[in-house]
Enzyme design. Structure first.
Site, mmCIF file in Angstrom:
data_model
loop_
_atom_site.group_PDB
_atom_site.id
_atom_site.type_symbol
_atom_site.label_atom_id
_atom_site.label_comp_id
_atom_site.label_asym_id
_atom_site.label_seq_id
_atom_site.Cartn_x
_atom_site.Cartn_y
_atom_site.Cartn_z
ATOM 1 N N ASP A 1 -0.957 -6.123 0.014
ATOM 2 C CA ASP A 1 -1.368 -5.534 1.287
ATOM 3 C C ASP A 1 -2.879 -5.411 1.404
ATOM 4 O O ASP A 1 -3.556 -4.985 0.465
ATOM 5 C CB ASP A 1 -0.793 -4.117 1.419
ATOM 6 C CG ASP A 1 0.577 -4.098 2.065
ATOM 7 O OD1 ASP A 1 0.947 -5.088 2.721
ATOM 8 O OD2 ASP A 1 1.277 -3.081 1.927
ATOM 9 N N LYS B 1 -0.840 -9.361 3.098
ATOM 10 C CA LYS B 1 -0.005 -8.849 4.199
ATOM 11 C C LYS B 1 -0.853 -7.987 5.110
ATOM 12 O O LYS B 1 -1.687 -7.206 4.648
ATOM 13 C CB LYS B 1 1.183 -8.049 3.685
ATOM 14 C CG LYS B 1 2.085 -7.521 4.834
ATOM 15 C CD LYS B 1 3.421 -7.001 4.313
ATOM 16 C CE LYS B 1 3.310 -5.643 3.674
ATOM 17 N NZ LYS B 1 2.880 -4.576 4.647
ATOM 18 N N GLU C 1 9.984 -3.683 9.887
ATOM 19 C CA GLU C 1 10.282 -2.386 9.277
ATOM 20 C C GLU C 1 10.833 -1.405 10.299
ATOM 21 O O GLU C 1 10.238 -1.173 11.358
ATOM 22 C CB GLU C 1 9.037 -1.797 8.621
ATOM 23 C CG GLU C 1 9.313 -0.456 7.956
ATOM 24 C CD GLU C 1 8.205 0.035 7.055
ATOM 25 O OE1 GLU C 1 8.332 1.138 6.503
ATOM 26 O OE2 GLU C 1 7.201 -0.691 6.892
ATOM 27 N N ASP D 1 0.825 -1.203 0.000
ATOM 28 C CA ASP D 1 0.000 0.000 0.000
ATOM 29 C C ASP D 1 0.864 1.260 0.000
ATOM 30 O O ASP D 1 0.337 2.380 -0.085
ATOM 31 C CB ASP D 1 -0.996 -0.001 1.154
ATOM 32 C CG ASP D 1 -0.341 -0.073 2.523
ATOM 33 O OD1 ASP D 1 0.900 -0.135 2.597
ATOM 34 O OD2 ASP D 1 -1.079 -0.068 3.525
ATOM 35 N N SER D 2 2.177 1.072 0.019
ATOM 36 C CA SER D 2 3.101 2.187 -0.204
ATOM 37 C C SER D 2 2.886 2.801 -1.583
ATOM 38 O O SER D 2 3.399 3.894 -1.866
ATOM 39 C CB SER D 2 4.551 1.723 -0.070
ATOM 40 O OG SER D 2 4.809 0.590 -0.882
ATOM 41 N N GLU E 1 -0.648 -5.514 8.767
ATOM 42 C CA GLU E 1 0.168 -4.797 9.745
ATOM 43 C C GLU E 1 -0.408 -4.993 11.141
ATOM 44 O O GLU E 1 -1.620 -4.895 11.342
ATOM 45 C CB GLU E 1 0.207 -3.304 9.421
ATOM 46 C CG GLU E 1 0.926 -2.966 8.128
ATOM 47 C CD GLU E 1 0.996 -1.463 7.899
ATOM 48 O OE1 GLU E 1 0.654 -0.693 8.824
ATOM 49 O OE2 GLU E 1 1.394 -1.049 6.792
#
EC number: 2.1.2.11
Length: 289
Positions: free
Chosen positions: A87, A117, A186, A48-49, A119
């Site tokens: 993501d 993915k 990260e 999602d970056s 978080e």
């Protein structure tokens, strides 16, 4: 890459056992994914970056599920023989399980991802467990979690003191118990990343997390300096300056069009002899020249 076979989570876990470092790169579109696959990358992350990197947002928070499906599908078309993780974006896995499953299903069925993915640490472990039990591979992500950047007070290094280090280790263990096949670390201190990697049996993928991880991930555009206003990052090594080459190439194109150097004779196509006479009458072209 000719003859390449995509990894699966069994092979990925074995890479840790064999001390075979795992290479991961982000990609957000068809040509980037195709080039990454041809270069021999092990895994592609559709992060999602993309919100910061290709959509122009100042964080990942505005990225939608539709954005992720769209870009994941493009990546899947470009890298047919590479393991693809996509993501789950902001707030798409914090509601009911039914809603979460619908969002996961879209990434897998419409986005053609092989895994998702998520978080977070111990607080999302029950949701992770449910998704894994449903047959979906999950990649964990702890340390700096960009979707929570407003809550954690910015892009800060994680694991600098004992309390934070213990929290990260416990989060990693909770995710392992929940069934993730690997964990992204990260912006975590090197010492803590190494400790986590030693204490869990699944691979760790570092980004700004030092040399003790089982693999590394970097953003495609960082690796290639593919941007106009590139900001140097301590944890990134750039391997090419594509941005400068692109800018110079377009600048030369603009100049050649302005000076009428392009298109040249080699770039144009000729009609059959006499076509203009047939269209407008014999001698028309000569009289107007």
């Amino acid at each position: 890459m000719a003859g390449k076979q995509a990894l699966n989570i069994v092979k990925i876990k074995k890479m840790k056992q064999d001390a075979n470092p795992i290479t991961v790169i982000t990609a957000y579109d068809y040509p980037s994914a195709k080039l990454a696959e041809e270069a021999g990358i092990d895994m592609i992350l559709v992060g999602d970056s993309l919100g910061n990197v290709v959509l122009g947002y100042d964080s990942t928070v505005p990225v939608t599920l539709d954005d992720m499906v769209y870009h994941s599908r493009a990546v899947a078309r470009g890298a047919e023989h590479t393991f693809i993780v996509t993501d789950l974006p902001f707030m798409t896995y914090h509601g009911s399980l039914d809603e979460t499953f619908r969002n996961v299903r879209r990434l897998m069925q419409e986005g053609h991802a092989h895994a998702v993915k998520m978080e977070g640490g111990a607080e999302i472990a029950p949701t992770v467990h449910s998704i894994v039990q449903a047959g979906v591979p999950v990649l964990g992500h702890i340390g700096l979690t960009p979707q929570s950047v407003n809550q954690i007070g910015g892009y800060r290094i994680q694991g600098k003191d004992e309390k934070d280090a213990r929290r990260l280790i416990e989060d990693a263990k909770a995710l392992e118990r929940a069934g993730v096949f690997a964990i992204v670390l990260e912006l975590v201190t090197e010492e803590v990343s190494a400790a986590i990697s030693a204490e869990i049996s699944i691979p760790t993928i570092g980004i700004g997390a030092g040399r003790g991880c089982d693999g590394q991930v970097l953003v495609f555009h960082d690796v290639l300096k593919y941007t106009s206003d590139y900001r140097e990052k301590r944890f990134v090594k750039t391997y090419a300056n594509i941005g400068e080459q692109i800018r110079n190439g377009i600048s030369e194109y603009v100049n050649e069009v302005k000076t009428r150097a392009f298109p040249a004779e080699v770039h144009v196509f000729a009609a059959e002899e006499g076509v203009i006479d047939q269209l407008y009458g014999k001698g028309k072209a000569e009289s107007e020249s």
